[in-house]
Design a protein around this motif. Structure first.
Motif, PDB file in Angstrom:
ATOM      1  N   MET A   1     -80.971 -75.501 -28.361  1.00  0.00           N
ATOM      2  CA  MET A   1     -79.978 -74.575 -29.031  1.00  0.00           C
ATOM      3  C   MET A   1     -79.608 -73.305 -28.568  1.00  0.00           C
ATOM      4  O   MET A   1     -78.382 -72.977 -28.415  1.00  0.00           O
ATOM      5  CB  MET A   1     -80.294 -74.347 -30.480  1.00  0.00           C
ATOM      6  CG  MET A   1     -80.438 -75.700 -31.421  1.00  0.00           C
ATOM      7  SD  MET A   1     -78.687 -76.937 -31.415  1.00  0.00           S
ATOM      8  CE  MET A   1     -77.726 -75.449 -32.195  1.00  0.00           C
ATOM      9  N   GLU A   2     -80.541 -72.769 -28.084  1.00  0.00           N
ATOM     10  CA  GLU A   2     -80.272 -71.423 -27.185  1.00  0.00           C
ATOM     11  C   GLU A   2     -79.357 -71.632 -25.992  1.00  0.00           C
ATOM     12  O   GLU A   2     -78.350 -70.950 -25.815  1.00  0.00           O
ATOM     13  CB  GLU A   2     -81.421 -70.943 -26.510  1.00  0.00           C
ATOM     14  CG  GLU A   2     -81.987 -70.172 -27.771  1.00  0.00           C
ATOM     15  CD  GLU A   2     -83.496 -69.481 -27.253  1.00  0.00           C
ATOM     16  OE1 GLU A   2     -83.558 -68.921 -25.872  1.00  0.00           O
ATOM     17  OE2 GLU A   2     -84.388 -69.371 -28.143  1.00  0.00           O
TER      18      GLU A   2
ATOM     19  N   ALA B   1     -75.869 -72.230 -27.235  1.00  0.00           N
ATOM     20  CA  ALA B   1     -75.340 -71.194 -27.660  1.00  0.00           C
ATOM     21  C   ALA B   1     -74.744 -70.361 -26.691  1.00  0.00           C
ATOM     22  O   ALA B   1     -73.621 -69.756 -26.551  1.00  0.00           O
ATOM     23  CB  ALA B   1     -76.270 -70.111 -28.432  1.00  0.00           C
TER      24      ALA B   1
ATOM     25  N   CYS C   1     -71.361 -71.844 -25.127  1.00  0.00           N
ATOM     26  CA  CYS C   1     -70.251 -71.600 -26.370  1.00  0.00           C
ATOM     27  C   CYS C   1     -69.885 -70.135 -25.926  1.00  0.00           C
ATOM     28  O   CYS C   1     -68.589 -69.906 -26.084  1.00  0.00           O
ATOM     29  CB  CYS C   1     -70.971 -71.826 -27.622  1.00  0.00           C
ATOM     30  SG  CYS C   1     -71.089 -73.604 -28.145  1.00  0.00           S
TER      31      CYS C   1
ATOM     32  N   GLN D   1     -77.817 -78.647 -37.503  1.00  0.00           N
ATOM     33  CA  GLN D   1     -77.903 -77.504 -36.711  1.00  0.00           C
ATOM     34  C   GLN D   1     -76.866 -77.169 -35.604  1.00  0.00           C
ATOM     35  O   GLN D   1     -76.261 -76.198 -35.335  1.00  0.00           O
ATOM     36  CB  GLN D   1     -79.109 -77.804 -35.591  1.00  0.00           C
ATOM     37  CG  GLN D   1     -80.435 -77.632 -36.386  1.00  0.00           C
ATOM     38  CD  GLN D   1     -81.677 -77.944 -35.442  1.00  0.00           C
ATOM     39  OE1 GLN D   1     -82.015 -77.396 -34.656  1.00  0.00           O
ATOM     40  NE2 GLN D   1     -82.465 -78.939 -35.760  1.00  0.00           N
ATOM     41  N   ILE D   2     -75.982 -78.333 -35.345  1.00  0.00           N
ATOM     42  CA  ILE D   2     -74.990 -78.203 -34.208  1.00  0.00           C
ATOM     43  C   ILE D   2     -73.628 -77.782 -35.204  1.00  0.00           C
ATOM     44  O   ILE D   2     -73.378 -76.824 -34.537  1.00  0.00           O
ATOM     45  CB  ILE D   2     -74.737 -79.659 -34.006  1.00  0.00           C
ATOM     46  CG1 ILE D   2     -75.839 -80.250 -32.916  1.00  0.00           C
ATOM     47  CG2 ILE D   2     -73.376 -79.774 -32.991  1.00  0.00           C
ATOM     48  CD1 ILE D   2     -76.241 -79.495 -31.902  1.00  0.00           C
TER      49      ILE D   2
ATOM     50  N   LYS E   1     -74.014 -75.297 -37.472  1.00  0.00           N
ATOM     51  CA  LYS E   1     -74.227 -73.998 -37.605  1.00  0.00           C
ATOM     52  C   LYS E   1     -74.025 -73.375 -36.252  1.00  0.00           C
ATOM     53  O   LYS E   1     -73.826 -71.975 -36.485  1.00  0.00           O
ATOM     54  CB  LYS E   1     -75.645 -73.906 -38.172  1.00  0.00           C
ATOM     55  CG  LYS E   1     -75.882 -74.401 -39.440  1.00  0.00           C
ATOM     56  CD  LYS E   1     -77.358 -73.862 -40.212  1.00  0.00           C
ATOM     57  CE  LYS E   1     -77.746 -74.739 -41.315  1.00  0.00           C
ATOM     58  NZ  LYS E   1     -79.081 -74.558 -41.686  1.00  0.00           N
ATOM     59  N   SER E   2     -73.847 -73.876 -35.239  1.00  0.00           N
ATOM     60  CA  SER E   2     -73.617 -73.312 -33.882  1.00  0.00           C
ATOM     61  C   SER E   2     -72.055 -73.232 -33.817  1.00  0.00           C
ATOM     62  O   SER E   2     -71.225 -73.277 -34.520  1.00  0.00           O
ATOM     63  CB  SER E   2     -74.335 -74.222 -32.797  1.00  0.00           C
ATOM     64  OG  SER E   2     -73.311 -75.235 -32.582  1.00  0.00           O
ATOM     65  N   ARG E   3     -71.588 -72.675 -32.560  1.00  0.00           N
ATOM     66  CA  ARG E   3     -70.438 -72.321 -32.318  1.00  0.00           C
ATOM     67  C   ARG E   3     -69.708 -73.542 -31.605  1.00  0.00           C
ATOM     68  O   ARG E   3     -68.660 -73.582 -31.111  1.00  0.00           O
ATOM     69  CB  ARG E   3     -70.218 -70.916 -31.295  1.00  0.00           C
ATOM     70  CG  ARG E   3     -70.408 -69.867 -32.314  1.00  0.00           C
ATOM     71  CD  ARG E   3     -70.335 -68.619 -31.479  1.00  0.00           C
ATOM     72  NE  ARG E   3     -68.836 -68.540 -30.417  1.00  0.00           N
ATOM     73  CZ  ARG E   3     -68.913 -68.017 -29.535  1.00  0.00           C
ATOM     74  NH1 ARG E   3     -69.790 -67.070 -28.978  1.00  0.00           N
ATOM     75  NH2 ARG E   3     -67.720 -68.067 -28.895  1.00  0.00           N
TER      76      ARG E   3
END
Length: 184
Positions: free
Chosen positions: A139-140, A143, A146, A166-167, A169-171
């Motif tokens: 996820m880092e 991020a 993005c 989780q995706i 909640k990400s950008r």
């Protein structure tokens, strides 16, 4: 090939129950790198024919690898590996096509954007059988990609119903799934 084309057309049309609360995918990228260009064109045209016979029309169907496939269906979209995107851009083979590309680093995402990519798929985010033994980027990484570009970024790799939140909640603009659809 007939059964496979029927499955993919049904998936795109929302005939399959594997999408949970979603009725159909927004985009279906048809990637079959083991096929020759001729075989791929036959498959893709068969999928499009079956999809249209169902009266569907909401899923964007994007061919992979071959510009000729995009030209045959005249939908204006194509997905390419970054190396082919760079090569085809230089040769002028992508006339009037919206192109998405796969990236595996922030540097690649920036390069894709500079080349005029309409979107990128960034991965692999989670562990996946497609990349068995290869450490996921996580996820880092997603991020960072993005944050580095202004074009849409779609997460890919090991994504399923349990980690999809989780995706969300990400950008990232969305997520690509494969195994969820074929493990019926």
């Amino acid at each position: 090939m007939e059964t496979y084309a029927d499955f993919l057309a049904g998936l795109a049309a929302g005939d399959k129950k594997c999408l949970g609360k979603n009725k159909r995918p927004d985009i279906l990228i048809v990637r079959e790198k083991q096929l020759s260009e001729h075989e791929y064109l036959q498959l893709f045209m068969k999928i499009m024919q079956k999809y249209r016979e169902r009266g569907a029309g909401h899923t964007r169907m994007i061919p992979h690898t071959y510009p000729a496939a995009a030209e045959c269906i005249d939908n204006g979209w194509l997905h390419l590996p970054l190396s082919l995107f760079q090569e085809y851009r230089k040769s002028g083979a992508l006339r009037n096509l919206q192109v998405g590309t796969s990236v595996h680093s922030v540097k690649e995402a920036k390069a894709a954007q500079e080349l005029g990519a309409a979107y990128v798929t960034a991965g692999h985010i989670f562990a996946t059988d497609c990349k068995k033994g290869v450490q996921p980027r996580g996820m880092e990484f997603l991020a960072a990609v993005c944050a580095a570009v202004t074009i849409p970024v779609y997460a890919i790799g090991g994504i399923h119903q349990e980690n999809l939140p989780q995706i969300h909640k990400s950008r990232a603009s969305g997520a690509c799934m494969m195994s969820e659809y074929v493990l019926l």
